[in-house]
Design a protein around this motif. Structure first.
Motif, mmCIF file in Angstrom:
data_model
loop_
_atom_site.group_PDB
_atom_site.id
_atom_site.type_symbol
_atom_site.label_atom_id
_atom_site.label_comp_id
_atom_site.label_asym_id
_atom_site.label_seq_id
_atom_site.Cartn_x
_atom_site.Cartn_y
_atom_site.Cartn_z
ATOM 1 N N SER A 3 -8.528 -4.233 -8.740
ATOM 2 C CA SER A 3 -8.552 -5.199 -8.832
ATOM 3 C C SER A 3 -8.805 -5.349 -7.503
ATOM 4 O O SER A 3 -8.773 -6.460 -6.485
ATOM 5 C CB SER A 3 -9.898 -5.920 -9.721
ATOM 6 N N LEU A 4 -7.173 -5.335 -7.642
ATOM 7 C CA LEU A 4 -6.289 -6.420 -7.193
ATOM 8 C C LEU A 4 -5.685 -5.743 -5.503
ATOM 9 O O LEU A 4 -6.268 -6.341 -4.520
ATOM 10 C CB LEU A 4 -4.735 -7.054 -7.862
ATOM 11 N N ILE A 5 -5.797 -4.615 -5.775
ATOM 12 C CA ILE A 5 -5.431 -3.391 -4.527
ATOM 13 C C ILE A 5 -6.829 -3.890 -4.327
ATOM 14 O O ILE A 5 -6.610 -3.779 -2.301
ATOM 15 C CB ILE A 5 -5.578 -2.225 -5.113
ATOM 16 N N SER A 6 -7.869 -4.095 -4.151
ATOM 17 C CA SER A 6 -9.558 -4.175 -4.160
ATOM 18 C C SER A 6 -9.272 -5.108 -3.284
ATOM 19 O O SER A 6 -9.210 -4.961 -1.711
ATOM 20 C CB SER A 6 -10.355 -3.282 -4.514
ATOM 21 N N GLY A 7 -9.111 -6.422 -3.558
ATOM 22 C CA GLY A 7 -8.935 -7.667 -2.774
ATOM 23 C C GLY A 7 -8.161 -7.433 -1.952
ATOM 24 O O GLY A 7 -8.310 -7.758 -1.020
ATOM 25 N N ARG A 8 -7.270 -7.187 -1.659
ATOM 26 C CA ARG A 8 -6.032 -7.149 -1.062
ATOM 27 C C ARG A 8 -5.920 -6.286 0.324
ATOM 28 O O ARG A 8 -6.008 -6.741 1.690
ATOM 29 C CB ARG A 8 -4.252 -6.797 -1.538
ATOM 30 N N VAL A 9 -6.619 -5.022 0.516
ATOM 31 C CA VAL A 9 -6.976 -3.765 1.220
ATOM 32 C C VAL A 9 -8.331 -4.302 1.448
ATOM 33 O O VAL A 9 -8.506 -4.492 3.076
ATOM 34 C CB VAL A 9 -8.245 -2.659 0.458
ATOM 35 N N GLY A 10 -9.278 -5.295 1.320
ATOM 36 C CA GLY A 10 -10.235 -6.228 1.789
ATOM 37 C C GLY A 10 -10.122 -6.771 2.936
ATOM 38 O O GLY A 10 -10.658 -7.441 3.721
ATOM 39 N N GLY A 11 -8.737 -7.683 2.132
ATOM 40 C CA GLY A 11 -8.483 -8.296 2.781
ATOM 41 C C GLY A 11 -7.322 -8.139 4.200
ATOM 42 O O GLY A 11 -7.219 -9.280 4.750
ATOM 43 N N THR A 12 -6.808 -7.094 3.731
ATOM 44 C CA THR A 12 -6.365 -7.047 5.364
ATOM 45 C C THR A 12 -6.737 -5.466 6.005
ATOM 46 O O THR A 12 -5.982 -5.529 7.163
ATOM 47 C CB THR A 12 -4.482 -6.412 4.576
ATOM 48 N N LEU A 13 -7.711 -4.981 5.937
ATOM 49 C CA LEU A 13 -7.808 -3.260 6.355
ATOM 50 C C LEU A 13 -7.887 -3.487 7.742
ATOM 51 O O LEU A 13 -7.472 -2.817 8.503
ATOM 52 C CB LEU A 13 -9.319 -3.030 5.678
ATOM 53 N N VAL A 14 -8.840 -4.554 8.437
ATOM 54 C CA VAL A 14 -9.303 -4.693 9.709
ATOM 55 C C VAL A 14 -8.058 -5.027 10.486
ATOM 56 O O VAL A 14 -8.007 -4.550 11.275
ATOM 57 C CB VAL A 14 -10.638 -5.755 9.940
ATOM 58 N N ASP A 15 -7.508 -6.028 10.007
ATOM 59 C CA ASP A 15 -6.289 -6.443 11.030
ATOM 60 C C ASP A 15 -5.123 -5.303 10.675
ATOM 61 O O ASP A 15 -4.568 -4.797 11.606
ATOM 62 C CB ASP A 15 -5.417 -7.287 10.274
ATOM 63 N N GLU A 16 -5.353 -4.668 9.901
ATOM 64 C CA GLU A 16 -4.008 -3.687 9.992
ATOM 65 C C GLU A 16 -4.997 -1.808 10.977
ATOM 66 O O GLU A 16 -3.951 -1.061 11.824
ATOM 67 C CB GLU A 16 -3.254 -2.537 8.747
ATOM 68 N N LEU A 17 -5.906 -2.304 10.477
ATOM 69 C CA LEU A 17 -6.508 -0.800 11.555
ATOM 70 C C LEU A 17 -6.284 -1.292 12.747
ATOM 71 O O LEU A 17 -6.167 -0.458 13.784
ATOM 72 C CB LEU A 17 -8.424 -0.973 11.343
ATOM 73 N N THR A 18 -6.645 -2.909 13.258
ATOM 74 C CA THR A 18 -6.795 -2.709 15.229
ATOM 75 C C THR A 18 -4.967 -2.973 14.945
ATOM 76 O O THR A 18 -4.078 -2.301 16.433
ATOM 77 C CB THR A 18 -7.134 -4.086 15.028
#
Length: 528
Positions: A432-447
Motif C-alpha cells: 500500500s505504501l509503494i502504491s501510494g508513493r507511486v501514485g503521487g510521483t508517477l506523472v512527475d517522474e514520467l515527464t
C-alpha cells in the motif's frame, strides 16, 4: 536466557504422558523429526507466490481469486494456531503434530488435483487449518524434551530450518514452475510429508500436560478464532480497499474488539485457552511483538525485492531466487549464532542486534536505483538474513523458553500467530505504501524522463501496474517514448520502495530499543 519454570516437577503431571525411553528419549531425534514438518510448511509459504501467475493463467483466475489463494490459507492458519498448541498441550503434542503433517500433505496433493480455482482456494484453507495443528506443536515438543541449558541451541536450529525454508521458496518455486508446472509446488509436499510421518512415528515421544478435571475453553476458541479472522481479513483487504476505507477500518476495529473480549473472557476461566498469566513475563510479551516486526520486515521486503528483480530488472523467477541466495545463506549462519548469543548474553542483547541489522539493511535499500549493480544488493541481503535469523532464535527462546513446559504448545502457537499476522501486515502495508508513493510521483517522474505532459497524464492511470514494477508500454510506442516510459516508471517504483524501506527501518529501530529496554535477563516463566 530463560530459567526452569518455578514450581515445576520432574514427575509427570496428572494426565501427562509417561516418560519416554529408548530412541523416543533422544531430544535431538525429536528435533530432526519436527524439522521435516517445519520445512514443508515454511517452503510452502513462499513458493506459492511464485506459482500464482501460472495458476491464474492455467485456471483462468481473476486477481481477486489469486488473492484468496493466499488469504484463505492465512485466515485458516491464523485462526487455528493457538488452538492447535492448546490441543497438543492437553491431548498430546505428538498426536496433533502427526495429524497436522498428514492433513497438510493430503491437502497439498488435493490442490494439485483440484483442476479449478475454487478447489485450490478450498484446499488452501485446509492447508492452513492443518498447518495450525502442526506448527505450534513443533516448539511444544522441543520445549518438553530439551533441558533448559540446551533448549536455546535447539531453538536456533529450529529457527534456521524455518528461515532457510522460507528463503529457499522463491528458488525452488521458480525451478518447479518453470520446468514442471504450478501443481508441482504443492506435490513436492507429498514426499516431504511422508518422510516426516515415517520419522516422527518412529522417534517422537508423546508429551502432554493436562489436569484430570480440565474443561475445554470452547468460548475462548470461538472468540479467538473470530477475532483473528476478522482482524487478518481487514489487514489483507486493506491493500485493495484502502486503509482509510470504512470496510478496512470496520474490520480492524471489530477484530480488535473481539480480541479484547477474548482477553477479558480468559481472565475468568479456570483453564483458559491462552493463559493471560503468560504475559506477566516481559521477555515473552516483547518477544511476541518483535516476532511480528521481524516477519513484517522479512516478508514485506521479500515481496518488493522480488517485484524489483523480476519486473524492473527482468530476471526470471529462478534468476531472481539465485540473487537472493545471500539472504538464505546468512539465515543459515545467523540462527545458531543467535541461539549462542542468547544463551551467553540473553535475548536483551541478541534481539536488538538482529533488529539493528535489519534496520541497516532497510537503510541500505534507500540507495537502490532502478539500474543499480548487484553490488548494491547483496550486502543488505546478508544483513537482512543475519538479522532475521538472529531475531528468530532470540524471540523463540523469549516466548517459548519463558512459558511453563505445560504451556509450551500454546506459547508456540502464540509465536506462530504473531509471525503470521506480522507477515500479513508487512506485505499488505508495504504494498500500500509503494502504491501510494507511486501514485503521487508517477506523472512527475514520467515527464522528467521526457514523456510529453499529455501522454504522462494518461499513463498516470496505470499506477497499479507501476506499483508492481511493470512499465505501461506497448508495442505501438515509438522506441524513444518507450524508453522514457520505462525510465520514469522505474524511478516512480523506486520512490515507493524507498518509502517502504524507510518504514521498515523505523520499525526495526523501535524494536531494537524496545528489546534493549524491556527485556531482562533471567526472567522467570509464569507459573500458576
Amino acid at each position: 536466557m530463560s530459567t526452569a519454570p518455578t514450581g515445576s516437577s520432574t514427575l509427570p503431571a496428572s494426565g501427562a504422558a509417561p516418560a519416554p525411553s529408548g530412541r523416543r528419549a533422544n531430544p535431538w531425534l525429536t528435533l530432526v523429526a519436527v524439522a521435516f514438518g517445519l520445512f514443508m510448511v515454511g517452503l510452502d509459504g513462499s513458493v506459492v507466490s511464485i506459482a500464482n501467475p501460472e495458476i491464474g493463467r492455467a485456471l483462468h483466475a481473476s486477481t481477486a481469486d489469486l488473492q484468496w489463494v493466499t488469504n484463505a490459507y492465512l485466515l485458516a492458519l491464523a485462526a487455528s494456531l493457538i488452538l492447535g498448541g492448546k490441543l497438543g498441550d492437553r491431548f498430546g503434542r505428538r498426536t496433533f503434530y502427526l495429524v497436522g503433517v498428514a492433513g497438510f500433505t493430503l491437502a497439498s496433493v488435493a490442490i494439485g488435483l483440484s483442476g479449478s480455482i475454487a478447489g485450490v482456494i478450498v484446499f488452501r484453507a485446509f492447508q492452513g487449518l492443518f498447518g495450525g495443528l502442526l506448527m505450534p506443536n513443533t516448539l511444544g515438543l522441543l520445549r518438553a524434551v530439551f533441558p533448559p541449558k540446551k533448549f536455546g541451541m535447539a531453538v536456533g536450529i529450529w529457527a534456521m530450518v524455518s528461515s532457510v525454508s522460507t528463503a529457499l521458496g522463491p528458488i525452488v518455486g521458480g525451478l518447479l514452475v518453470q520446468h514442471v508446472g504450478w501443481e508441482s509446488v504443492f506435490y513436492i509436499n507429498a514426499p516431504v510429508g511422508v518422510l516426516a510421518l515415517a520419522v516422527s512415528a518412529f522417534v517422537l515421544p508423546q508429551s502432554r500436560d493436562s489436569t484430570g478435571h480440565h474443561r475445554f475453553d470452547v468460548g475462548g476458541v470461538v472468540l479467538l478464532a473470530l477475532g483473528l479472522v476478522v482482524l487478518v481479513f481487514g489487514v489483507v483487504k486493506g491493500e485493495t480497499w484502502g486503509w482509510t476505507a470504512a470496510g478496512t477500518l470496520g474490520s480492524l476495529a471489530a477484530g480488535l474488539a473481539v480480541l479484547a473480549l477474548f482477553c477479558r473472557h480468559e481472565t475468568r476461566r479456570e483453564h483458559p485457552l491462552l493463559p493471560m498469566r503468560l504475559f506477566r513475563s516481559p521477555a515473552l510479551t516483547i518477544g511476541t511483538v518483535i516476532t511480528a516486526v521481524n516477519f513484517f520486515t522479512l516478508l514485506g521486503s521479500i515481496f518488493f525485492i522480488m517485484l524489483y528483480l523480476q519486473n524492473v530488472r527482468g530476471f526470471s523467477p529462478v534468476e531472481a531466487g539465485v540473487r537472493t541466495l545471500p539472504l538464505s545463506l546468512a539465515s543459515v549462519v545467523a540462527a545458531p549464532l543467535g541461539a549462542a548469543v542468547t544463551d551467553r548474553f540473553g535475548a536483551r542483547v541478541s534481539m536488538p542486534i538482529g533488529m539493528l541489522l535489519q534496520a541497516g539493511a532497510s537503510l541500505w535499500m534507500l540507495t537502490w536505483q532502478s539500474d543499480s549493480a548487484y553490488g548494491a544488493f547483496w550486502p543488505p541481503f546478508v544483513a537482512l538474513g543475519l538479522g532475521v535469523g538472529m531475531v528468530m532464535s532470540a524471540s523463540s527462546e523469549a516466548i517459548v523458553g519463558n512459558a511453563p513446559v505445560r504451556d509450551g504448545g500454546v506459547a508456540g502457537g502464540l509465536q506462530a500467530t504473531a509471525l503470521q499476522v506480522g507477515g500479513a501486515l508487512g506485505t499488505s502495508v508495504l504494498v500500500s505504501l509503494i502504491s501510494g508513493r507511486v501514485g503521487g510521483t508517477l506523472v512527475d517522474e514520467l515527464t522528467g524522463a521526457g514523456v510529453p505532459a499529455q501522454a504522462a497524464a494518461r499513463l498516470g492511470e496505470a499506477e497499479d501496474a507501476v506499483s508492481m514494477g511493470v512499465a505501461p508500454v506497448s508495442a505501438s510506442m515509438p522506441e524513444q517514448l518507450r524508453a522514457a516510459v520505462v525510465e520514469g516508471s522505474g524511478h516512480a517504483f523506486m520512490n515507493g520502495v524507498h518509502t517502504a524501506a524507510a518504514v521498515t527501518a523505523v520499525l526495526c529501530l523501535a524494536g531494537a530499543v524496545l528489546a534493549a529496554v524491556g527485556v531482562r535477563r533471567g526472567s522467570v516463566p509464569a507459573a500458576g
